[in-house]
Design a protein around this motif. Structure first.
Motif, short mmCIF file in Angstrom:
data_model
loop_
_atom_site.label_atom_id
_atom_site.label_comp_id
_atom_site.label_asym_id
_atom_site.label_seq_id
_atom_site.Cartn_x
_atom_site.Cartn_y
_atom_site.Cartn_z
N ARG A 1 0.88 -1.17 0.00
CA ARG A 1 0.00 0.00 0.00
C ARG A 1 0.92 1.22 0.00
O ARG A 1 1.50 1.57 1.02
CB ARG A 1 -0.87 -0.08 1.26
N ILE A 2 1.04 1.83 -1.17
CA ILE A 2 2.11 2.83 -1.32
C ILE A 2 1.62 4.26 -1.31
O ILE A 2 2.40 5.18 -1.20
CB ILE A 2 2.91 2.58 -2.62
N LEU A 3 0.29 4.47 -1.48
CA LEU A 3 -0.21 5.84 -1.53
C LEU A 3 -1.64 5.91 -1.01
O LEU A 3 -2.31 4.90 -0.88
CB LEU A 3 -0.11 6.44 -2.94
N GLY A 4 -2.08 7.14 -0.73
CA GLY A 4 -3.44 7.35 -0.23
C GLY A 4 -4.40 7.56 -1.39
O GLY A 4 -4.00 7.81 -2.53
N GLY A 5 -5.70 7.49 -1.10
CA GLY A 5 -6.70 7.53 -2.17
C GLY A 5 -7.14 8.93 -2.57
O GLY A 5 -6.99 9.89 -1.84
N GLY A 6 -7.75 9.00 -3.77
CA GLY A 6 -8.30 10.28 -4.24
C GLY A 6 -7.46 10.88 -5.34
O GLY A 6 -6.75 10.16 -6.06
#
Ligand code: BGC
Length: 812
Positions: free
Chosen positions: A353-358
């Motif tokens: 999980r390398i980045l946040g959403g949106g």
């Protein structure tokens, strides 16, 4: 401050801008201020102006296509960058991003995000830097300086107080003038003063009754008037609502298009006498200035004529990641790992999980998972892996094992175009359609191909998006109906959850046909044309108890257990706030039983913002790895093996939700009073007298430091410190200022400066930290001005807000 003195090159550019402006008629001017599609402004050939292209930001450059087949380097998330406490590293990140932007023909990066961590529940917490305005301003300054040194513009966002996501389009944040100035505006002010950004993005929300895209006072008077900002002001996407309100409120560009409150509506408002043409001219002037700066206005020399040296994005992503990891606990020297066997546990260790959403999403060309990174770094035969617990509560975009392409048909069912689909996500914006296809001819898109499962069992297939869909798997039709939104947000198709629609019994290694057909329906409440939906998938769910038992087995058999716990993009994303700080699924149970089975349990926390760690005293070590970007797994191996020390310090306080002082992010009747006023983050924890799990500034390395001396006056603090450990190291020396006689109306302490020191074992080093005048100022609401508060202060130097090593009294 009044902005920098113009250079001869600035003056020459301004002359070109004025000449170009003089050649435009009202309609052309009004058109230039309106997005022509999702990401661009129209070209105006009559003045030699090319189309200006913008793109998100902030950890990469997505480009005008929202697709994995247009990859970008993915750096660690902004909280990670902030954890390095290193503005120079932020500058280097910016240089890389400018390089990426130029590669993709992007002129303006929609970043950095410098809203504050007012509450840990804020959905975009991972996308902002810190709870402290000084640290945020310093990092933002580095970032903007770096991007713009590559000739690419920035839009510092979201101006101002977009600190949570609940009802983000309409919420009215009620904030005292003092809190606005001392906290929320402060990073913007610092960045404007020190990095001269070429752009700013105004937020969706209102502040004290006025929506930010119409906030004449904060935009025209404060930002432009007081601070001397000379860049352009673009609305957040769809945030501009009223033609006259926006243009009079200082908004230059309404994005996205083609349907906006500018363009024809703006020209008409001028003709009707509702808007002065001079106001439109001022906005156009700022857009042309931006175009001149980035080199797309004929006759104007761009600001940057010699590009910085090429940056190796893979290397930089890895360096930032390991410099960002925060070691918050390390008992009995559990880290770095000793020789021996390692059991790696956790779904996020395999599916990183390398980045946040949106809108912060980018698509890297490669991802190094922790499993990949440790497999490469550890001697063969010493690593075992178990899933342990899978926190994913929903389907993910179909990816591994899927071979798909998109087939476009017209209303008669004739194929009019096709495009490869690297995964199950279709997101075509504006004119970005497969060759030969137009919005007028496109009727359906079919995502079609095969799926070869890696495990046998019941696979769940689902649909993300809104509208009419037909889903078939292995010849059987599972869904042929309309999927409707469950939330009234125009971006629900982007941020909403996929819905499970089929469960198919499949066999590992045996390919089956899959097809998802979408009847294209352009959303009415979004001003641009966008075709967006996704085929989603989840592997057969194994019995959670069995998964945990398996993990305990591998943990018991190894010398060290490394457990990765993580949030999911249902937990941390743009579009909604969190409602708790717990790790999703059975992950807390997993850590507890693994720790009971192996005393050498190291937990790696893969989240962009604080989560509760109820077992933290029962494990040997806790390492926070944030959302570490595409090279996260390689960086993790660097740090776990001790090839590098973890360099991070907390940019925000970590504690439980029950103890957290500021948790109100839900407006009442549209209003969200910032009742805590000046007391957010460590300012609040100190006021309420609670001890968080890990304080602001905390972070251990692999060596020890002794603080030997501190000399301070009103402008400078000089600190001598010694590396008393056994290996070279790097220390973030933090300087806090407090009043000798505490004033209950003021935070007890605030960060006044910081600097990194590096020294070999046994060596001492002296560092100097400049203390800004602002460290002794408060905003005087009556005088509407900054007031310097004379008196006695204490300057402290230390390793965190709680671990203060040396104190010096001063008078100012
Ligand atoms: C976000 C912005 C982003 C824009 C374009 C909005 O929803 O709030 O940060 O730049 O979309 O993607």
């Amino acid at each position: 401050m009044a902005g920098p003195q113009p250079t001869p090159a600035d003056t020459a550019r301004e002359a070109v801008v004025e000449a170009a402006l003089g050649k435009l008629d009202l309609d052309a001017k009004a058109r230039l201020l309106a997005g022509q599609d999702m990401w661009t402004l129209p070209a105006l050939p009559q003045i030699g102006l090319d189309s200006l292209v913008m793109s998100d930001g902030p950890i990469g450059v997505r480009g005008v296509r929202w697709s994995a087949d247009d990859p970008s380097v993915a750096l660690p998330s902004p909280t990670a960058l902030a954890a390095t406490w290193d503005p120079e590293l932020a500058r280097r990140a910016g240089v890389l991003l400018a390089q990426e932007a130029r590669r993709k023909g992007v002129h303006v990066l929609l970043a950095p995000t410098v809203n504050l961590h007012r509450s840990p529940l804020g959905g975009r917490h991972f996308e902002c830097y810190s709870e402290d305005p000084y640290l945020t301003g310093a990092l933002g300054t580095g970032y903007v300086t770096g991007v713009q040194s590559g000739g690419v513009g920035t839009t510092v966002k979201h101006f101002v107080a977009n600190d949570a996501e609940t009802d983000r389009l309409t919420v009215d944040n009620l904030i005292s003038a003092r809190a606005l100035r001392e906290l929320y505006l402060a990073p913007f002010e610092t960045i404007v003063e020190n990095a001269h950004p070429w752009g700013i993005m105004t937020a969706y929300n209102s502040v004290n009754g006025t929506t930010m895209t119409e906030h004449h006072y904060l935009v025209n008077e404060v930002l432009r008037g007081e601070w001397g900002f000379d860049g352009f002001n673009v609305s957040d996407w769809t945030a501009a609502r009223d033609t006259v309100g926006a243009i009079d409120g200082g908004l230059d560009v309404a994005m996205p298009g083609p349907r906006t409150v500018y363009g024809d509506a703006l020209a008409q408002a001028v003709r009707d006498g509702k808007v002065a043409e001079a106001t439109v001219d001022a906005a156009v002037r700022r857009v042309l200035r931006l175009a001149a700066r980035v080199g797309i206005l004929e006759g104007a020399e761009p600001v940057v004529t010699e590009l910085p040296e090429t940056v190796d994005g893979t290397e930089l992503a890895r360096e930032i990641a390991r410099r960002s990891f925060v070691l918050v606990r390390n008992e009995r020297g559990a880290l770095p790992l000793k020789a021996g066997t390692v059991a790696l546990i956790g779904a996020a260790a395999r599916d990183a999980r390398i980045l946040g959403g949106g809108s912060a999403t980018v698509f890297p060309a490669r991802i190094v998972s922790p499993l990949d990174g440790l497999t490469a770094a550890l001697p063969e035969g010493t690593l075992t892996y178990a899933v342990g617990a899978d926190p994913a509560t929903e389907l993910a975009v179909a990816d591994q094992g899927f071979g798909l392409r998109a087939v476009c048909r017209d209303v008669a069912g004739q194929v009019i175009g096709t495009r490869s689909a690297p995964n199950g996500l279709i997101q075509w914006m504006g004119s970005d359609l497969p060759e030969g296809v137009t919005h007028d001819t496109l009727h359906t898109v079919e995502l079609t191909g095969t799926f070869t499962p890696r495990v046998t069992g019941p696979h769940t297939i689902g649909i993300k998006g809104m509208g009419a869909f037909t889903l078939t798997v292995d010849g059987a039709t599972y869904f042929d109906d309309v999927q409707r939104p469950d939330k009234d947000d125009p971006f629900e198709a982007f941020f909403g959850a996929p819905v499970p629609r089929a469960q198919a019994e499949l066999t590992a290694g045996e390919p089956v046909d899959v097809s998802l057909t979408y009847v294209v329906q352009l959303p009415e409440d979004i001003p641009m044309k966008v075709v967006t939906f996704a085929l989603a998938h989840a592997e057969p769910q194994r019995d959670p108890d069995e998964l945990i038992a398996e993990a305990v087995e591998v943990a018991r058999a190894a010398d060290t257990a490394v457990v990765m716990v993580a949030t999911t993009d249902r937990v941390e994303s743009e579009g909604f706030d969190r409602t708790d700080l717990r790790l999703p699924g059975r992950q807390d149970d997993l850590v507890r039983v693994v720790a009971a089975a192996n005393p050498n349990t190291v937990v790696v926390v893969n989240s962009g913002s604080p989560v509760e760690l109820p077992w933290r005293e029962d494990v040997a070590a806790v390492l926070l790895s944030w959302f570490p970007g595409q090279e996260g797994g390689a960086a993790l191996a660097d740090v776990l093996t001790g090839a590098h020390e973890p360099g991070g310090r907390l940019p925000t306080t970590w504690g439980s939700l029950a103890d957290a002082p500021v948790t109100q992010v839900v407006p009442t009747d549209g209003e969200l009073p910032y009742g805590e006023d000046l007391f957010i983050g460590y300012r609040a924890w100190e006021k309420v007298g609670r001890t968080p799990s890990y304080p602001f500034g905390h972070g251990l390395g692999y060596t020890e430091w002794t603080y030997e001396s501190l000399d301070a006056d009103g402008t400078t603090a000089r600190i001598r410190l010694r590396n008393t450990g056994e290996r070279p190291g790097r220390e973030v020396v933090q300087v806090y200022v407090s009043q000798a006689e505490p004033d209950p109306g003021r935070p007890a302490r605030r960060l006044a400066g910081f600097v990194s020191a590096a020294a070999g074992p046994g060596e001492s080093v002296e560092v100097t930290v400049a203390l800004p005048r602002r460290a002794f100022e408060i905003w005087d609401e009556e005088a509407n001005a900054w007031a310097f508060v004379k008196g006695s202060y204490e300057i402290t130097a230390g390793r965190s807000i709680a671990d203060r090593r040396l104190t010096a009294p001063i008078n100012v």
